[in-house]
Write an enzyme that holds these catalytic residues in place. Sequence first.
Site, PDB file in Angstrom:
ATOM      1  N   ASP A   1       0.828  -1.212   0.000  1.00 40.75           N
ATOM      2  CA  ASP A   1       0.000   0.000   0.000  1.00 40.75           C
ATOM      3  C   ASP A   1       0.859   1.257   0.000  1.00 40.75           C
ATOM      4  O   ASP A   1       0.543   2.245  -0.667  1.00 40.75           O
ATOM      5  CB  ASP A   1      -0.929   0.002   1.220  1.00 40.75           C
ATOM      6  CG  ASP A   1      -1.990  -1.080   1.146  1.00 40.75           C
ATOM      7  OD1 ASP A   1      -2.215  -1.612   0.039  1.00 40.75           O
ATOM      8  OD2 ASP A   1      -2.583  -1.394   2.191  1.00 40.75           O
TER       9      ASP A   1
ATOM     10  N   LYS B   1     -12.581 -27.292 -18.551  1.00 44.93           N
ATOM     11  CA  LYS B   1     -13.528 -26.398 -19.222  1.00 44.93           C
ATOM     12  C   LYS B   1     -14.137 -25.489 -18.148  1.00 44.93           C
ATOM     13  O   LYS B   1     -15.028 -25.900 -17.407  1.00 44.93           O
ATOM     14  CB  LYS B   1     -14.626 -27.182 -19.936  1.00 44.93           C
ATOM     15  CG  LYS B   1     -15.575 -26.287 -20.749  1.00 44.93           C
ATOM     16  CD  LYS B   1     -16.606 -27.106 -21.497  1.00 44.93           C
ATOM     17  CE  LYS B   1     -17.477 -26.225 -22.372  1.00 44.93           C
ATOM     18  NZ  LYS B   1     -18.243 -25.224 -21.609  1.00 44.93           N
TER      19      LYS B   1
END
Length: 695
Positions: A49, A133
Amino acid sequence: MPVPSPDALPDAIAEGLAERAAELRATLNHHAHLYYVLDAPTLPDAEYDRLFQALQALEAAHPGLRTPDSPTQRVGGRVLDGFTPVRHALPMLSIRTETDTTAAGAQAFDARVRRELALPDDAPPVQYAVELKFDGLAINLRYEQGVLVQAATRGDGETGEDVTQNIRTIGQIPLRLTGCEAPVLEVRGEVYMRRDDFERLNERQREKGGKTFINPRNTAAGAIRQLDPAGLADKRLSFFAYGLGEVQGWNVPATHSGVLDALAALGLPVCAERAVVAGADGLVAFHQRVAALRDALPFDIDGVVYKVNDRVLQERLGFVTREPRWAVAHKYPAQEQMTRLLDIDIQVGRTGKLTPVAKLEPVFVGGTTVSNATLHNEDEARRKDVRIGDTVIVRRAGDVIPEVVGVVLEKRPADAGEPFDLYQRLQGACPVCGSAILREEGEADWRCSGGLYCPAQRKQALLHFAGRRMMDIEGLGDKLVDQLVDAGIIRTLPELYRLGLTRLAALDRMGEKSATNLVAALEKSKRTTLARFLFSLGIRHVGEATAKDLARHFGRLDAVMDATVEQLLEVRDVGPIVAQSIRTFFEQPHNREVVEQLRAAGVTWEEHDGAVADASPRPLAGKTLVLTGTLPTLSREEAKALIEAAGGKVSGSVSKKTHWVVAGEEAGSKLDKARELGVAVLDEAGLQALLAGGV
């Protein structure tokens, strides 16, 4: 006065600023890759940060330093009026789906490939790249000189929608590729939502009374197509790369598995659950292995994908009706099905939570037959307008409990039941023990108030009662409690104190020594404090600190049990919700009976006149202290007990409202925070002086 751009600054300064910005970008992108893609962070969040804010400040002061690959560009931009159409340079074609979920589906695909390649029967097996998939939304990422410049949906295959601004918010997608300067490299993959992120999102929605989402796939697809990217932060979308679009100036590997390896080396997330297998037997084995693994995956899949691995053979096989002959999707059983809702039962959980459960006409979904599904809570059932007799959509994915996700309103019968009302259904009483049920303001769940008495909550009540900071019965853990309750040996808390050595020693994995130790621990626990005893009862909202405040204020158990809500509100830090919870608990006759039986079993503590106790010296009344580090003679628990006995409150964090920080050896960030805020810092001697009223 306008801020000068780097171009307007002296060369040395401008060059230094540009180098600093580039260094910050590279560092932040590197650590984002470690965090989002490799799941191996090496930088604390606070430091990330700090670096991010430094880059933000630098770009704000010198906008010319802002680049498309800057991590600051992930933060949501402007709200869009709509999505711009994008013509795909190479069509995003779909692949054929093999709906036969048995081994025959894989065998049929291999036979077709061999036939199209005109391979003789004795030719070696075809090599296939096999992968999952994913159940998400197909996306095309366009990189130019290694920088992400555009992201588009599949659309109709020829034309999609520009969703670049939204895709930038997905931390797993690199804004700049590692070691790639190709003029054009289009990467194709799937945006999806992990199951745990989906469950957390729905739980947050339920807590605030908002609309819940049906499944991860629809949620991910809807999120990518929302016009305000700021709303994507709480969706926590993910991405897997699985192929290529247009390529200029990049050396494409000779095999599909090589392509995936190369994409991973560029910093793109590629699913590790993939392999290269030989022939139909390899395809069948992969399909079966993933079927067994499917429930344990952190995301939804609806099948696996087989692709001829050799790209030269792919070109020979070509396409038919815009589908590649060299690839197929081999499906698994559907994870959503429709069925009829026969009834709604109410289950009581270990903590007293009441959960409506749909009783269904049995339906095969997610690989198993489902006849029960959760409705979560009354609000959820009413939002979905679920009624007995309805045709409902049931979903089962992974190890998530099957749930009713929606109603097929056009199939609702004329005699469908009324909107679900849990309180009315139960006539206000727990279906297991008959205790009053409660739902506090702002809460979604109804709860049984008979925690000590309710059989459904028996195990949880015993474990809580025996806890270290409650009655501290060493040796009474989860497995033993399971045995005692499941065998019908213990039905109520007081029966603990009637356990005999012979009965205990006969239990599995117990033995005479362990049984002797437990009997001794039970006997020792009989001598306790009023605060510990109150905490051990498991009264909702009464934690350790509140139990101490109640004991200190009232002094005697009977005074607590008979206190009115108004009298309870006179206790420090006890508000209306806590006061009502205590009053409701002691209004239940069976709860009072359990308390009396425990006293009769020999559980004792010192009592005193609460008014006199409150009048005793409390030098730290109204003061907040924070403990950090290791004190010379006092443990953390001992110091906390002394402070609370003196009327003080011990907080876990330092703020401007903190009066003192008591610091010992190896004091950490709390000491730094105290110095930063100017909070007074004491050692153990200083604390003792405070307790004696000398400071």
